[in-house]
Scaffold this motif. Sequence first.
Motif, PDB file in Angstrom:
ATOM      1  N   ALA A  76      18.093  43.461  46.822  1.00 35.84           N
ATOM      2  CA  ALA A  76      19.482  43.349  47.245  1.00 35.84           C
ATOM      3  C   ALA A  76      20.389  43.642  46.053  1.00 35.84           C
ATOM      4  O   ALA A  76      20.010  43.445  44.905  1.00 35.84           O
ATOM      5  CB  ALA A  76      19.776  41.959  47.804  1.00 35.84           C
ATOM      6  N   LYS A  77      21.577  44.086  46.352  1.00 38.49           N
ATOM      7  CA  LYS A  77      22.550  44.414  45.314  1.00 38.49           C
ATOM      8  C   LYS A  77      23.302  43.161  44.882  1.00 38.49           C
ATOM      9  O   LYS A  77      23.836  42.419  45.715  1.00 38.49           O
ATOM     10  CB  LYS A  77      23.538  45.451  45.837  1.00 38.49           C
ATOM     11  CG  LYS A  77      24.604  45.853  44.837  1.00 38.49           C
ATOM     12  CD  LYS A  77      25.562  46.861  45.454  1.00 38.49           C
ATOM     13  CE  LYS A  77      26.662  47.249  44.463  1.00 38.49           C
ATOM     14  NZ  LYS A  77      27.624  48.209  45.068  1.00 38.49           N
ATOM     15  N   LEU A  78      23.360  42.921  43.561  1.00 40.45           N
ATOM     16  CA  LEU A  78      24.124  41.811  43.006  1.00 40.45           C
ATOM     17  C   LEU A  78      25.559  42.253  42.771  1.00 40.45           C
ATOM     18  O   LEU A  78      25.804  43.262  42.111  1.00 40.45           O
ATOM     19  CB  LEU A  78      23.486  41.335  41.696  1.00 40.45           C
ATOM     20  CG  LEU A  78      24.233  40.263  40.896  1.00 40.45           C
ATOM     21  CD1 LEU A  78      24.340  38.979  41.712  1.00 40.45           C
ATOM     22  CD2 LEU A  78      23.537  40.003  39.568  1.00 40.45           C
ATOM     23  N   VAL A  79      26.510  41.497  43.312  1.00 41.38           N
ATOM     24  CA  VAL A  79      27.933  41.832  43.198  1.00 41.38           C
ATOM     25  C   VAL A  79      28.665  40.672  42.536  1.00 41.38           C
ATOM     26  O   VAL A  79      28.525  39.512  42.954  1.00 41.38           O
ATOM     27  CB  VAL A  79      28.550  42.123  44.579  1.00 41.38           C
ATOM     28  CG1 VAL A  79      30.042  42.444  44.444  1.00 41.38           C
ATOM     29  CG2 VAL A  79      27.814  43.268  45.260  1.00 41.38           C
ATOM     30  N   GLU A 133      18.388  42.032  37.098  1.00 38.63           N
ATOM     31  CA  GLU A 133      19.704  42.454  37.572  1.00 38.63           C
ATOM     32  C   GLU A 133      20.783  41.847  36.678  1.00 38.63           C
ATOM     33  O   GLU A 133      20.717  40.665  36.323  1.00 38.63           O
ATOM     34  CB  GLU A 133      19.921  42.014  39.025  1.00 38.63           C
ATOM     35  CG  GLU A 133      18.911  42.574  40.007  1.00 38.63           C
ATOM     36  CD  GLU A 133      19.091  44.058  40.247  1.00 38.63           C
ATOM     37  OE1 GLU A 133      20.111  44.602  39.794  1.00 38.63           O
ATOM     38  OE2 GLU A 133      18.215  44.664  40.880  1.00 38.63           O
ATOM     39  N   ASP A 134      21.774  42.657  36.346  1.00 36.20           N
ATOM     40  CA  ASP A 134      22.819  42.225  35.409  1.00 36.20           C
ATOM     41  C   ASP A 134      24.121  42.892  35.824  1.00 36.20           C
ATOM     42  O   ASP A 134      24.282  44.104  35.681  1.00 36.20           O
ATOM     43  CB  ASP A 134      22.430  42.625  33.993  1.00 36.20           C
ATOM     44  CG  ASP A 134      23.419  42.123  32.943  1.00 36.20           C
ATOM     45  OD1 ASP A 134      24.521  41.717  33.317  1.00 36.20           O
ATOM     46  OD2 ASP A 134      23.067  42.147  31.755  1.00 36.20           O
ATOM     47  N   GLU A 135      25.051  42.114  36.363  1.00 37.39           N
ATOM     48  CA  GLU A 135      26.347  42.652  36.783  1.00 37.39           C
ATOM     49  C   GLU A 135      27.461  41.798  36.204  1.00 37.39           C
ATOM     50  O   GLU A 135      27.258  40.615  35.882  1.00 37.39           O
ATOM     51  CB  GLU A 135      26.456  42.696  38.310  1.00 37.39           C
ATOM     52  CG  GLU A 135      25.518  43.685  38.974  1.00 37.39           C
ATOM     53  CD  GLU A 135      25.824  45.124  38.612  1.00 37.39           C
ATOM     54  OE1 GLU A 135      26.986  45.406  38.246  1.00 37.39           O
ATOM     55  OE2 GLU A 135      24.912  45.963  38.705  1.00 37.39           O
ATOM     56  N   SER A 136      28.658  42.388  36.067  1.00 37.72           N
ATOM     57  CA  SER A 136      29.780  41.671  35.466  1.00 37.72           C
ATOM     58  C   SER A 136      31.091  42.203  35.996  1.00 37.72           C
ATOM     59  O   SER A 136      31.151  43.290  36.587  1.00 37.72           O
ATOM     60  CB  SER A 136      29.745  41.806  33.936  1.00 37.72           C
ATOM     61  OG  SER A 136      29.911  43.157  33.559  1.00 37.72           O
ATOM     62  N   ASP A 137      32.140  41.430  35.777  1.00 39.12           N
ATOM     63  CA  ASP A 137      33.501  41.842  36.094  1.00 39.12           C
ATOM     64  C   ASP A 137      34.437  41.202  35.072  1.00 39.12           C
ATOM     65  O   ASP A 137      34.056  40.251  34.377  1.00 39.12           O
ATOM     66  CB  ASP A 137      33.874  41.440  37.518  1.00 39.12           C
ATOM     67  CG  ASP A 137      35.019  42.283  38.068  1.00 39.12           C
ATOM     68  OD1 ASP A 137      35.464  43.203  37.350  1.00 39.12           O
ATOM     69  OD2 ASP A 137      35.462  42.022  39.210  1.00 39.12           O
ATOM     70  N   VAL A 138      35.658  41.712  34.993  1.00 36.01           N
ATOM     71  CA  VAL A 138      36.601  41.304  33.942  1.00 36.01           C
ATOM     72  C   VAL A 138      37.861  40.734  34.566  1.00 36.01           C
ATOM     73  O   VAL A 138      38.366  41.251  35.571  1.00 36.01           O
ATOM     74  CB  VAL A 138      36.947  42.513  33.038  1.00 36.01           C
ATOM     75  CG1 VAL A 138      38.032  42.132  32.028  1.00 36.01           C
ATOM     76  CG2 VAL A 138      35.700  43.005  32.311  1.00 36.01           C
ATOM     77  N   VAL A 139      38.355  39.650  33.974  1.00 36.48           N
ATOM     78  CA  VAL A 139      39.607  39.040  34.399  1.00 36.48           C
ATOM     79  C   VAL A 139      40.525  38.926  33.184  1.00 36.48           C
ATOM     80  O   VAL A 139      40.059  38.712  32.059  1.00 36.48           O
ATOM     81  CB  VAL A 139      39.352  37.656  35.039  1.00 36.48           C
ATOM     82  CG1 VAL A 139      38.687  36.710  34.050  1.00 36.48           C
ATOM     83  CG2 VAL A 139      40.646  37.052  35.574  1.00 36.48           C
ATOM     84  N   ASP A 140      41.816  39.057  33.420  1.00 38.82           N
ATOM     85  CA  ASP A 140      42.805  39.081  32.342  1.00 38.82           C
ATOM     86  C   ASP A 140      43.595  37.778  32.325  1.00 38.82           C
ATOM     87  O   ASP A 140      44.230  37.411  33.322  1.00 38.82           O
ATOM     88  CB  ASP A 140      43.753  40.267  32.550  1.00 38.82           C
ATOM     89  CG  ASP A 140      44.577  40.582  31.315  1.00 38.82           C
ATOM     90  OD1 ASP A 140      44.369  39.911  30.294  1.00 38.82           O
ATOM     91  OD2 ASP A 140      45.416  41.495  31.370  1.00 38.82           O
ATOM     92  N   LEU A 141      43.535  37.060  31.199  1.00 38.47           N
ATOM     93  CA  LEU A 141      44.326  35.837  31.017  1.00 38.47           C
ATOM     94  C   LEU A 141      45.545  36.169  30.168  1.00 38.47           C
ATOM     95  O   LEU A 141      45.407  36.652  29.044  1.00 38.47           O
ATOM     96  CB  LEU A 141      43.494  34.749  30.348  1.00 38.47           C
ATOM     97  CG  LEU A 141      44.244  33.477  29.919  1.00 38.47           C
ATOM     98  CD1 LEU A 141      44.863  32.780  31.125  1.00 38.47           C
ATOM     99  CD2 LEU A 141      43.328  32.529  29.156  1.00 38.47           C
ATOM    100  N   ARG A 142      46.704  35.930  30.714  1.00 37.57           N
ATOM    101  CA  ARG A 142      47.945  36.217  30.000  1.00 37.57           C
ATOM    102  C   ARG A 142      48.756  34.938  29.826  1.00 37.57           C
ATOM    103  O   ARG A 142      49.005  34.215  30.792  1.00 37.57           O
ATOM    104  CB  ARG A 142      48.780  37.267  30.744  1.00 37.57           C
ATOM    105  CG  ARG A 142      48.088  38.617  30.869  1.00 37.57           C
ATOM    106  CD  ARG A 142      48.978  39.632  31.527  1.00 37.57           C
ATOM    107  NE  ARG A 142      48.289  40.891  31.752  1.00 37.57           N
ATOM    108  CZ  ARG A 142      48.828  41.951  32.368  1.00 37.57           C
ATOM    109  NH1 ARG A 142      50.096  41.869  32.815  1.00 37.57           N
ATOM    110  NH2 ARG A 142      48.132  43.054  32.536  1.00 37.57           N
TER     111      ARG A 142
END
Length: 469
Positions: free
Chosen positions: A158-161, A264-273
């Motif tokens: 399965a795809k990791l999201v 499996e290794d997935e990531s996403d980015v969030v911006d703290l301002r």
Amino acid sequence: MGSTWWYACWAPVPAVPCTAAAGLPGLCWPSSGCTLCPPALVPQTSSGGKCALHRMEGEQWHRPWRRAQERATHGESSRLHALDPGDHHRTLYRTLPGPRLRVRPHFPAMLLLPLLLEATLLRLASGSHHPFYNGFYYNHIMNDKGKGQEKVVYFNGAKLVVETSKDPIYSSSGANVTLPCHYHYEPNLEAKRKIRIKWSKLRDDYTKEQDVLVAIGKTYMAFGDFQGRTHLRQAGRREASLVISDVRLQDDGKYRCEVIDGLEDESDVVDLRLQGIVFPYQPPRGQYRLNFHEAERVCQEQGAVLATFNQLFQAWSEGLDWCNAGWLADGTVQYPIRLPRKPCGGLHLAPGIRSYGPRHRHLHRFDAFCFSSALRGEVFYLDHPAGMTLEEAKQSCQDAGAEIAQVGQLYSAWKFLGLDRCDAGWLADGSVRYPITKPRANCGPAEPGVRSFGFPSKGRFGVFCYKER
């Protein structure tokens, strides 16, 4: 005609063709036997002769013939022998006078290497790229079977999201903030899995700046300045949100939420301002006196940090116009211009951020652009009928259970608390300033802002104090 290999042998004295081992052609020099030239051996005789391998493409093959003919007209011995006509190999023997042997291999393919390197670099620079690469892309396996199509194989079936907020998360100094992060599988996997979660703080180019936290199950470890004030929020199933307590000015920036499930290794980015204000700063010594490290220090002394480019750009979009160049956190030197004018880059340049680019962090000297956020306390004004010296002003704040305010605190109080006072007062760095939110007569220019009297060596003024709530 296709590609053709030929072999050239030079000698400092005349040589005559002969038959070497296995009936192959060779050269014979005085005081030496017959030496094999082609193809793989590159022998050197006691006379200093040597052979070199050349590759000729297409009609270039005729050039050695012409060279041999030209040299023959000048009395130099030249001869071209066929080594293996079936393989299109040739052997060119020529004897040239000279003090020493010189081997000159000519591989046209070598000439293509700089072009191939340039093409590769251009492709890397212009093509799409992943924001993060940890050395392995486990889930992309080529299986084209000659059709040129990529087949994606997932080791878990399965795809990791991984998903974070697409919009920036806003906070302020001293507050608590949650950076959301969730993950799921496509198609869904019901079985419980042992997941590793890692949070990192990134630079603007998405390269890693520092580790924040790693966790397996309910066990986690925080790093550096984040120790004791970060933890995971796992209230929901497959949640990996990061909670940061007592937010600091240095926390502003991009964060990567990375989920590792086996291979499996997935990531996403969030911006703290952080909600804050950018202000230019000059030391008491005057304009352009700070190298990069001194600029970092003076901002910290004023309750601030060096501003990032994004923070400076936001300040420019809100109206900041300043014609003195200053350091930013990335080591570049820039300045914001709203109204183009001759001393500030010229009249014909559009409004924007003027940049000097990266500067030497030790040798070059400029001003600084500092960034300060909202306050956890209040700034208030104390006065005395006869005014106060700087030392008397510091003592007055202490007597009131406070401390003399820093420049960054005055700017934050002006922007976020609406502080408006048409009386000049001492600040911690020895400067005298006053904040105006409602411009009026006898209170400076027609625009709101923090006015400055500089760093008076003598004089008596009031004082701005700061007290934590």
